[in-house]
Design an enzyme around this catalytic site. Structure first.
Site, PDB file in Angstrom:
ATOM      1  N   GLN A 133       0.863  -1.182   0.000  1.00 15.57           N
ATOM      2  CA  GLN A 133       0.000   0.000   0.000  1.00 15.57           C
ATOM      3  C   GLN A 133       0.894   1.224   0.000  1.00 15.57           C
ATOM      4  O   GLN A 133       1.940   1.242   0.633  1.00 15.57           O
ATOM      5  CB  GLN A 133      -0.882  -0.017   1.245  1.00 15.57           C
ATOM      6  CG  GLN A 133      -1.800   1.173   1.408  1.00 15.57           C
ATOM      7  CD  GLN A 133      -3.014   0.818   2.262  1.00 15.57           C
ATOM      8  OE1 GLN A 133      -3.998   0.274   1.787  1.00 15.57           O
ATOM      9  NE2 GLN A 133      -2.928   1.124   3.560  1.00 15.57           N
TER      10      GLN A 133
ATOM     11  N   ARG B 144       4.361   8.648  -1.179  1.00 14.75           N
ATOM     12  CA  ARG B 144       5.795   8.312  -1.197  1.00 14.75           C
ATOM     13  C   ARG B 144       6.127   7.542  -2.466  1.00 14.75           C
ATOM     14  O   ARG B 144       6.739   6.474  -2.427  1.00 14.75           O
ATOM     15  CB  ARG B 144       6.170   7.508   0.040  1.00 14.75           C
ATOM     16  CG  ARG B 144       6.169   8.374   1.303  1.00 14.75           C
ATOM     17  CD  ARG B 144       6.872   7.755   2.464  1.00 14.75           C
ATOM     18  NE  ARG B 144       6.131   6.630   3.037  1.00 14.75           N
ATOM     19  CZ  ARG B 144       6.263   6.235   4.300  1.00 14.75           C
ATOM     20  NH1 ARG B 144       7.082   6.875   5.111  1.00 14.75           N
ATOM     21  NH2 ARG B 144       5.590   5.191   4.732  1.00 14.75           N
TER      22      ARG B 144
ATOM     23  N   ASN C  42      -8.791   7.193   1.020  1.00 16.55           N
ATOM     24  CA  ASN C  42      -7.478   6.873   1.580  1.00 16.55           C
ATOM     25  C   ASN C  42      -7.658   6.188   2.934  1.00 16.55           C
ATOM     26  O   ASN C  42      -7.748   6.850   3.975  1.00 16.55           O
ATOM     27  CB  ASN C  42      -6.662   8.163   1.731  1.00 16.55           C
ATOM     28  CG  ASN C  42      -5.312   7.876   2.380  1.00 16.55           C
ATOM     29  OD1 ASN C  42      -4.891   6.730   2.487  1.00 16.55           O
ATOM     30  ND2 ASN C  42      -4.647   8.936   2.839  1.00 16.55           N
TER      31      ASN C  42
ATOM     32  N   ASP D 155       5.294  -2.547   4.002  1.00 14.90           N
ATOM     33  CA  ASP D 155       5.055  -1.109   4.047  1.00 14.90           C
ATOM     34  C   ASP D 155       5.857  -0.449   2.927  1.00 14.90           C
ATOM     35  O   ASP D 155       6.886  -0.979   2.499  1.00 14.90           O
ATOM     36  CB  ASP D 155       5.502  -0.537   5.401  1.00 14.90           C
ATOM     37  CG  ASP D 155       4.515  -0.862   6.505  1.00 14.90           C
ATOM     38  OD1 ASP D 155       4.877  -0.719   7.695  1.00 14.90           O
ATOM     39  OD2 ASP D 155       3.380  -1.272   6.186  1.00 14.90           O
ATOM     40  N   ASP D 156       5.423   0.709   2.474  1.00 18.41           N
ATOM     41  CA  ASP D 156       6.078   1.338   1.327  1.00 18.41           C
ATOM     42  C   ASP D 156       7.327   2.115   1.698  1.00 18.41           C
ATOM     43  O   ASP D 156       7.828   2.904   0.906  1.00 18.41           O
ATOM     44  CB  ASP D 156       5.085   2.225   0.551  1.00 18.41           C
ATOM     45  CG  ASP D 156       4.608   3.419   1.360  1.00 18.41           C
ATOM     46  OD1 ASP D 156       4.004   4.348   0.762  1.00 18.41           O
ATOM     47  OD2 ASP D 156       4.822   3.438   2.586  1.00 18.41           O
TER      48      ASP D 156
ATOM     49  N   ASP E 197      -3.106  -4.010  11.540  1.00 21.72           N
ATOM     50  CA  ASP E 197      -2.220  -5.153  11.775  1.00 21.72           C
ATOM     51  C   ASP E 197      -2.529  -5.832  13.117  1.00 21.72           C
ATOM     52  O   ASP E 197      -2.458  -7.066  13.221  1.00 21.72           O
ATOM     53  CB  ASP E 197      -0.744  -4.735  11.693  1.00 21.72           C
ATOM     54  CG  ASP E 197      -0.440  -3.458  12.449  1.00 21.72           C
ATOM     55  OD1 ASP E 197       0.720  -3.018  12.404  1.00 21.72           O
ATOM     56  OD2 ASP E 197      -1.351  -2.874  13.067  1.00 21.72           O
TER      57      ASP E 197
ATOM     58  N   ARG F 262      -2.469   2.454  19.703  1.00 24.88           N
ATOM     59  CA  ARG F 262      -2.378   1.011  19.540  1.00 24.88           C
ATOM     60  C   ARG F 262      -2.754   0.274  20.837  1.00 24.88           C
ATOM     61  O   ARG F 262      -3.379  -0.785  20.802  1.00 24.88           O
ATOM     62  CB  ARG F 262      -0.990   0.632  19.003  1.00 24.88           C
ATOM     63  CG  ARG F 262      -0.873   1.116  17.544  1.00 24.88           C
ATOM     64  CD  ARG F 262       0.519   1.083  16.988  1.00 24.88           C
ATOM     65  NE  ARG F 262       0.963  -0.216  16.490  1.00 24.88           N
ATOM     66  CZ  ARG F 262       0.508  -0.830  15.399  1.00 24.88           C
ATOM     67  NH1 ARG F 262      -0.421  -0.274  14.669  1.00 24.88           N
ATOM     68  NH2 ARG F 262       0.992  -2.009  15.039  1.00 24.88           N
TER      69      ARG F 262
END
Lengths: 330, 330
Positions: free
Chosen positions: B70, B74, B128, B149-150, B244, B292
């Site tokens: 995803q 970036r 988004n 992750d990107d 996650d 989190r």
């Protein structure tokens, strides 16, 4: 069918039914109460001061393991190691395989220095054989066996962790010493360790055996070992070596997977140099490694194929000794 | 019943039966032959020069994985990482989840710089959302998903090894970033990493989650994720975080075991600092970790219990980068 009750008027039948069910319920309660009273009271029928078996009832066969340690000509090391191993968590019992033929075991001295955390049984052997430790000892009550050489000291932390790993991989030999075989274009196999070239499955190294001289495995494999071809016993007796290679063949054949799971030890030591006996162990013989390559090829003949499989899984304990062992530069 | 044949003398009946069965056999053979001739010839119906799908047929769904990445704000990092990841062994396809709403994907540029080792699909999103990457993409053909992750670069060696580990633990999240929860006397849970106290199960640390931003998991879990309580989606959307953690809850519930298996990475890098976009990632938000912990407690409410389990198994690749990683002082 409904003879009596159905003929009676509704209200009378209702009352009679109610009385009847009440009586039934009361009778059932009385019977239940009587049965409860008859239950045996829970009591510990082991003498609390018994030297031999003070705590055997407290560890179930699934949550504990039996240490099997074969010994020859290194009683000083044996006793040093017993003092360490007798206190390992989850240990159920120790079986010492006494290969000092004709010599008295240290049982008297052992008992005089009690009490001990667990029972230790000295199994006196009649012949000094390497494979004596692979008997299906009737003293074995646990599913798990920890087999240790009589010159190897592994820390309690390593053993506790490796035992927990074995519980997740009960059909494998979970231990601290990985070895491998490699095949050559001639079809002849060679035995070795990191010094041998990698088997060539991707990068890094591979192992195909975990030595049983410092490993956990399922006690059922001792039973299986009794049912192997005679040629296997002959080979082990001829070389006084290779019982561990034979066990890896057995396990690999049984599971169809790599026989072992390697747990990287934090603290494992060889106490050979510390012995007063002057006896330095079979692996110092000049022909030791050559014998083991010989055994690999013989076993392939006996079992008509190579059952060993490669693995490159190395297991360590997360965050032990400290969290530096898993921090990364992210 | 046996009208005709039984009346005939034995020998004549025998010959007639023989003739009859021969005819039947010949007819069957002719029919079989005709059917074989009708089978379609095996041909590759993909253009060998097709830019989009040159090698998809060669990797079976079991031996390869799909990378799902995803991306938001970036694109420079994305393209740098795609150049690296497109060449990872056993990669089947890349799915880029394009969270840059209203912005054109770099698909044209991508195609102009072909051919590429594997197909890359750009999935344009309408909103988004953090959980966009957890859709059950129809483009997914493999059992295994690699989610990255990107901004995360993991070496090919690490990925190849971790994929082989996933194949041995297909019901787990096999990845490079372990985290844990701890419970407190108040019953409120807290989320964290090594800086939190150990959960207290023996020595060393434990982890109860493996983050999906650098991990392999079974594509079936993406399917499962579509069937979660609405409150889970609301939580992820509210925080733009915790997808996650939710996946770890899902997997732990499904298996009844620790959700993840931690593979210690040899070379993992965060490329955040290298971006020209000035965008530095969600985890820099002040409230990130508190969110989190909040998510852990909300998920316990939603799922009516804490399904996460602890593990202390850390897996490394035997003999890689070199055999020093397993030699011991024996």
């Amino acid at each position: 069918r409904c003879f009596h009750f159905c003929k009676l008027p509704g209200r009378v039948m209702g009352i009679r039914l109610l009385r009847f069910t009440s009586v039934v319920i009361i009778v059932l309660l009385l019977v239940a109460g009587a049965l409860t009273a008859l239950l045996p009271t829970i009591k510990d029928d082991k003498l609390p001061n018994s030297r031999r078996e003070p705590k055997t009832q407290s560890q179930s066969a699934l949550d504990s393991f039996t240490l099997i340690m074969q010994t020859y000509n290194r009683t000083d090391l044996l006793l040093k190691l017993l003092n360490h191993y007798q206190a390992i968590p989850h240990l159920h019992k120790v079986i010492v395989v006494w290969n000092n033929i004709g010599e008295k075991t240290p049982e008297e001295m052992w008992n005089s220095l009690g009490p001990h955390p667990v029972p230790v049984v000295f199994k006196v052997q009649t012949v000094n054989r390497m494979r004596n430790r692979l008997q299906n000892f009737p003293d074995l009550e646990t599913k798990a066996v920890l087999m240790m050489d009589d010159d190897t000291l592994v820390s309690a932390h390593d053993l506790t962790f490796a035992f927990s790993v074995w519980q997740q991989f009960p059909e494998h030999i979970v231990g601290f010493v990985p070895r491998k075989h490699i095949s050559t274009p001639s079809g002849v196999y060679s035995y070795g360790s990191f010094e041998l070239q990698n088997p060539g499955f991707g990068n890094g190294d591979q192992y195909s055996m975990v030595l049983i001289g410092a490993a956990f495995f399922h006690s059922g494999y001792l039973e299986d070992f009794q049912r192997q071809p005679e040629a296997v016993y002959a080979l082990i007796d001829e070389t006084q070596n290779c019982d561990d290679i034979a066990m890896n063949f057995l396990v690999a054949k049984h599971t169809g997977k790599p026989s072992g799971v390697f747990v990287k030890p934090v603290d494992i030591r060889n106490l050979e140099k510390d012995t007063n006996s002057g006896y330095s162990g079979m692996w110092h013989r000049a022909e030791h490694l050559l014998q083991r390559s010989y055994c690999v090829n013989k076993l392939v003949n006996i079992y008509d194929g190579m059952p060993l499989k490669y693995s490159n899984i190395m297991i360590s304990q997360f965050g032990f000794p400290n969290y530096a062992n898993h921090k990364n530069k992210m």
